[in-house]
Design a protein around this motif. Structure first.
Motif, PDB file in Angstrom:
ATOM      1  N   VAL A 145      53.217  50.140  41.963  1.00 41.82           N
ATOM      2  CA  VAL A 145      53.268  48.684  41.955  1.00 41.82           C
ATOM      3  C   VAL A 145      53.745  48.218  43.320  1.00 41.82           C
ATOM      4  N   THR A 146      53.024  47.282  43.917  1.00 43.49           N
ATOM      5  CA  THR A 146      53.410  46.762  45.221  1.00 43.49           C
ATOM      6  C   THR A 146      54.553  45.761  45.078  1.00 43.49           C
ATOM      7  N   ALA A 147      55.175  45.445  46.208  1.00 42.51           N
ATOM      8  CA  ALA A 147      56.275  44.481  46.195  1.00 42.51           C
ATOM      9  C   ALA A 147      55.813  43.127  45.674  1.00 42.51           C
ATOM     10  N   GLY A 148      54.530  42.831  45.815  1.00 40.34           N
ATOM     11  CA  GLY A 148      53.991  41.572  45.327  1.00 40.34           C
ATOM     12  C   GLY A 148      53.533  41.603  43.892  1.00 40.34           C
ATOM     13  N   GLY A 149      53.706  42.734  43.194  1.00 40.28           N
ATOM     14  CA  GLY A 149      53.355  42.827  41.781  1.00 40.28           C
ATOM     15  C   GLY A 149      51.958  43.310  41.495  1.00 40.28           C
ATOM     16  N   MET A 150      51.220  43.763  42.523  1.00 43.04           N
ATOM     17  CA  MET A 150      49.880  44.312  42.297  1.00 43.04           C
ATOM     18  C   MET A 150      49.980  45.761  41.855  1.00 43.04           C
ATOM     19  N   THR A 151      49.143  46.163  40.889  1.00 41.35           N
ATOM     20  CA  THR A 151      49.152  47.529  40.379  1.00 41.35           C
ATOM     21  C   THR A 151      48.046  48.351  41.035  1.00 41.35           C
ATOM     22  N   LEU A 152      48.399  49.550  41.498  1.00 44.29           N
ATOM     23  CA  LEU A 152      47.459  50.467  42.131  1.00 44.29           C
ATOM     24  C   LEU A 152      47.359  51.730  41.297  1.00 44.29           C
ATOM     25  N   ALA A 153      46.212  52.399  41.370  1.00 46.95           N
ATOM     26  CA  ALA A 153      46.004  53.652  40.643  1.00 46.95           C
ATOM     27  C   ALA A 153      45.148  54.579  41.481  1.00 46.95           C
ATOM     28  N   GLY A 163      42.587  52.236  34.677  1.00 45.19           N
ATOM     29  CA  GLY A 163      42.591  50.802  34.455  1.00 45.19           C
ATOM     30  C   GLY A 163      41.509  50.069  35.216  1.00 45.19           C
ATOM     31  N   VAL A 164      40.497  50.802  35.678  1.00 43.64           N
ATOM     32  CA  VAL A 164      39.397  50.208  36.426  1.00 43.64           C
ATOM     33  C   VAL A 164      38.169  51.097  36.258  1.00 43.64           C
ATOM     34  N   ARG A 165      36.993  50.500  36.249  1.00 42.24           N
ATOM     35  CA  ARG A 165      35.759  51.283  36.148  1.00 42.24           C
ATOM     36  C   ARG A 165      35.563  52.092  37.425  1.00 42.24           C
ATOM     37  N   THR A 166      35.198  53.354  37.268  1.00 44.60           N
ATOM     38  CA  THR A 166      35.052  54.211  38.444  1.00 44.60           C
ATOM     39  C   THR A 166      33.824  53.869  39.277  1.00 44.60           C
ATOM     40  N   ASP A 167      32.927  53.038  38.761  1.00 39.89           N
ATOM     41  CA  ASP A 167      31.783  52.605  39.558  1.00 39.89           C
ATOM     42  C   ASP A 167      32.021  51.244  40.212  1.00 39.89           C
ATOM     43  N   ASP A 168      33.244  50.743  40.117  1.00 40.36           N
ATOM     44  CA  ASP A 168      33.558  49.441  40.712  1.00 40.36           C
ATOM     45  C   ASP A 168      35.013  49.430  41.179  1.00 40.36           C
ATOM     46  N   MET A 169      35.352  50.353  42.083  1.00 34.93           N
ATOM     47  CA  MET A 169      36.723  50.470  42.564  1.00 34.93           C
ATOM     48  C   MET A 169      36.846  49.916  43.985  1.00 34.93           C
ATOM     49  N   HIS A 170      37.971  49.243  44.253  1.00 41.77           N
ATOM     50  CA  HIS A 170      38.220  48.660  45.564  1.00 41.77           C
ATOM     51  C   HIS A 170      39.672  48.899  45.967  1.00 41.77           C
ATOM     52  N   ASN A 171      39.909  49.033  47.282  1.00 41.67           N
ATOM     53  CA  ASN A 171      41.274  49.188  47.755  1.00 41.67           C
ATOM     54  C   ASN A 171      41.913  47.824  47.971  1.00 41.67           C
ATOM     55  N   GLN A 172      43.118  47.810  48.515  1.00 43.36           N
ATOM     56  CA  GLN A 172      43.846  46.556  48.679  1.00 43.36           C
ATOM     57  C   GLN A 172      43.176  45.604  49.664  1.00 43.36           C
ATOM     58  N   GLN A 173      42.368  46.138  50.549  1.00 39.64           N
ATOM     59  CA  GLN A 173      41.657  45.309  51.527  1.00 39.64           C
ATOM     60  C   GLN A 173      40.323  44.795  50.988  1.00 39.64           C
ATOM     61  N   GLY A 174      40.007  45.147  49.730  1.00 37.29           N
ATOM     62  CA  GLY A 174      38.768  44.698  49.131  1.00 37.29           C
ATOM     63  C   GLY A 174      37.572  45.575  49.431  1.00 37.29           C
ATOM     64  N   MET A 175      37.794  46.675  50.150  1.00 41.50           N
ATOM     65  CA  MET A 175      36.700  47.581  50.476  1.00 41.50           C
ATOM     66  C   MET A 175      36.416  48.506  49.297  1.00 41.50           C
ATOM     67  N   GLU A 194      44.889  42.051  38.289  1.00 38.46           N
ATOM     68  CA  GLU A 194      44.947  41.248  39.512  1.00 38.46           C
ATOM     69  C   GLU A 194      45.427  39.833  39.236  1.00 38.46           C
ATOM     70  N   ALA A 195      45.027  39.275  38.106  1.00 33.77           N
ATOM     71  CA  ALA A 195      45.427  37.907  37.786  1.00 33.77           C
ATOM     72  C   ALA A 195      46.897  37.813  37.397  1.00 33.77           C
ATOM     73  N   VAL A 196      47.493  38.939  37.007  1.00 33.16           N
ATOM     74  CA  VAL A 196      48.893  38.922  36.578  1.00 33.16           C
ATOM     75  C   VAL A 196      49.818  38.816  37.790  1.00 33.16           C
ATOM     76  N   GLN A 197      49.650  39.713  38.745  1.00 33.76           N
ATOM     77  CA  GLN A 197      50.415  39.693  40.000  1.00 33.76           C
ATOM     78  C   GLN A 197      51.925  39.610  39.785  1.00 33.76           C
ATOM     79  N   PHE A 247      38.650  54.442  24.071  1.00 38.86           N
ATOM     80  CA  PHE A 247      39.590  54.136  25.141  1.00 38.86           C
ATOM     81  C   PHE A 247      39.402  52.705  25.603  1.00 38.86           C
ATOM     82  N   GLN A 248      40.390  52.226  26.349  1.00 47.43           N
ATOM     83  CA  GLN A 248      40.414  50.882  26.885  1.00 47.43           C
ATOM     84  C   GLN A 248      40.501  50.989  28.406  1.00 47.43           C
ATOM     85  N   THR A 249      39.438  50.570  29.110  1.00 49.81           N
ATOM     86  CA  THR A 249      39.441  50.676  30.565  1.00 49.81           C
ATOM     87  C   THR A 249      40.250  49.568  31.210  1.00 49.81           C
ATOM     88  N   GLU A 250      40.047  48.337  30.775  1.00 47.57           N
ATOM     89  CA  GLU A 250      40.764  47.219  31.382  1.00 47.57           C
ATOM     90  C   GLU A 250      42.075  46.981  30.651  1.00 47.57           C
TER      91      GLU A 250
END
Length: 380
Positions: A145-153, A163-175, A194-197, A247-250
Motif C-alpha cells: 500500500v502506498t503512502a497515498g492509499g493505493m494498493t499494489l500487487a 485483484g486485477v485481470r492479468t490481461d489488463d495490468m498497469h503500473n503506477q505510471q499508467g503504463m 483505485e477509487a478507494v485511495q 473466485f473474485q478478481t476485482e
C-alpha cells in the motif's frame, strides 16, 4: 534471549522466523535454502542432516546495515518495509513474487533444486514509485500500500489473487504491464481499489487477500473456496488455473460487516478474520478526536478515550475508542479442525470437513467471544 533490546514485532514463514527489533533491526533464523534468511554467504549457515541450510540462532540478514525496518511479512520470500517507505525483498524469486523485474533480469540469481531461482540477500524494490506504508507476502504473490492509499500487487495472477485481470495490468505510471506466464513481475495497480485511495492495511494468503480502508471498510478478492472471502457465492474463470474454483478478481466490500468498523484483519489459507468495533462507536470516537485536535473538545471527553490498538501504519489515521467500547472478532471460512474457534452442531462436526462459514450477521459483545448467528453451509 534473541538480542539486546526489546523486540517490537515478529513474523513467520513456512521455513523461517523473523523478529523486528524496536530500533528497526531485523533478526532471522530457520531454514535458508531459498535465501529466506537473507544471508549473502551460504557458508555462514549450518548444514542439517538432510542437507538443508539452516541457522539455529537469530542472525541479521545481509544488506540491511543501518536500515531501519518498520514492518516484516514472510512466506517463502520476505518483504521488509523501511521506516522511510522503501521496500526490500529477498528469498524465493519464482512467479515474480519479489517484484524485481521480468524472468530475464533474474537469470544471474542462484538456483535451488529443480531450477528455482532465489534472491539470497535483501535488495530494494525500485519499481514502486513513492513511499509505501504496508506490505504483505504470501505464497505466490505480494501486496503493498502506498503512502497515498493505493494498493499494489505482483506475482502469480491465478484465481484473481492480484485483484486485477492479468490481461489488463498497469503500473503506477499508467503504463501497461504484460503478463508473463500469468504473472506480474513488477508491481501493478489493483484497479478495483483505485477509487478507494484510502487503503491502510493488507493481508494475503495463498489464494486470497483482504484490505482495510481508513474508513473501516473491508475488501476481499481471490479464491472464494470455503467462503473465505465472506462474499457468498461468486464465479469466475481463469485461463491460467487448472483448479476448478470460484473466485473474485476485482476487490469487493464485505457487506456482512457493513455495520462494523474494521480495525484489523488476518488471513489463513482457508479462513479469514477481522477485529471490529460498532461503526457508531468508531464515528463518535473520530469526532471526539477531531474536536480535541482542533482544541474544541472537553478535557473530560478526551480523558474518556481509551486506545485499544494501533489501527494504521501511517500517522494520523489511528484513533482512540471510548473506554468500554465493544470490539468483536469475526471469523469465516473453512470450519474444520477448530480453526474458527466456533462450536459446531454435532451433525455438522461429524460430517465431511467441507463446511464453511461465509457470514456473521449479529453483533458480538467482546473480543473474547465469537457470538452472532452464523450461517453454516455445506461446500458443494
Amino acid at each position: 534471549m534473541l538480542a539486546r533490546g526489546p523486540i517490537a514485532a515478529a513474523a513467520a514463514g513456512p521455513t523461517a522466523s523473523f523478529a523486528l527489533r524496536a530500533d528497526g533491526g531485523v533478526l532471522c533464523w530457520g531454514r535458508g535454502d531459498l535465501g529466506e534468511l537473507g544471508v549473502s554467504n551460504p557458508d555462514e549457515l549450518a548444514e542439517a542432516d538432510m542437507g538443508e541450510l539452516v541457522s539455529h540462532i537469530p542472525r541479521a540478514p545481509s544488506g540491511l546495515l543501518g536500515v531501519q525496518i518498520a514492518q516484516l511479512s514472510a512466506a517463502m520470500h520476505v518483504l521488509a518495509l523501511g521506516r522511510h517507505g522503501e521496500c526490500y525483498a529477498w528469498g524465493c524469486a519464482s512467479r515474480g513474487v519479489l517484484g524485481l523485474g521480468a524472468p530475464s533480469s533474474l537469470a544471474n540469481l542462484p538456483e535451488y533444486g529443480d531450477g528455482v531461482r532465489f534472491q539470497p540477500f535483501p535488495v530494494r524494490i525500485t519499481s514502486c514509485a513513492g513511499a509505501l506504508k504496508a506490505v504483505a507476502a504470501a505464497e505466490g504473490h505480494s501486496l503493498a500500500v502506498t503512502a497515498g492509499g493505493m494498493t499494489l500487487a505482483w506475482g502469480c495472477g491465478d484465481l484473481g489473487k492480484l485483484g486485477v485481470r492479468t490481461d489488463d495490468m498497469h503500473n503506477q505510471q499508467g503504463m501497461r504491464v504484460p503478463a508473463i506466464d500469468g504473472c506480474a513481475w513488477e508491481p501493478v495497480v489493483v484497479s478495483g481499489l483505485e477509487a478507494v485511495q484510502s487503503i491502510r492495511a493488507v493481508s494475503s494468503a495463498r489464494e486470497h487477500s483482504l484490505a482495510v480502508s481508513i474508513e473501516g471498510r473491508l475488501y476481499s478478492w481471490g479464491s472464494s473456496r470455503h467462503g473465505k472471502l465472506g462474499l457468498g457465492k461468486v464465479s469466475g474463470d481463469h485461463p491460467y488455473s487448472d483448479i476448478h474454483d470460484t473466485f473474485q478478481t476485482e476487490p469487493r466490500i464485505v457487506n456482512a460487516l457493513r455495520e462494523w468498523h474494521v480495525l484489523a484483519c488476518a488471513v489463513g489459507d482457508a479462513h479469514s478474520m477481522a477485529i471490529c468495533t460498532p461503526r457508531t462507536a468508531a464515528v463518535a470516537a473520530a469526532a471526539v478526536a477531531a474536536a480535541s485536535a482542533a482544541g474544541k473538545g472537553s478535557k473530560s471527553s478526551a480523558d474518556r478515550l481509551h486506545a485499544i490498538m494501533g489501527v494504521a501504519a501511517d500517522a494520523g489515521s489511528a484513533f482512540a475508542l471510548p473506554a468500554g467500547t465493544s470490539t468483536a472478532v469475526f471469523v469465516w471460512g473453512l470450519a474444520s479442525s477448530g480453526r474458527l474457534g466456533l462450536p459446531l452442531p454435532p451433525a455438522v462436526a461429524s460430517s465431511a470437513p467441507e463446511v464453511f462459514i461465509d457470514q456473521q450477521r449479529e453483533q458480538a459483545d467482546s473480543v473474547e467471544s465469537f457470538l452472532g448467528a452464523t450461517r453454516l453451509l455445506e461446500h458443494e
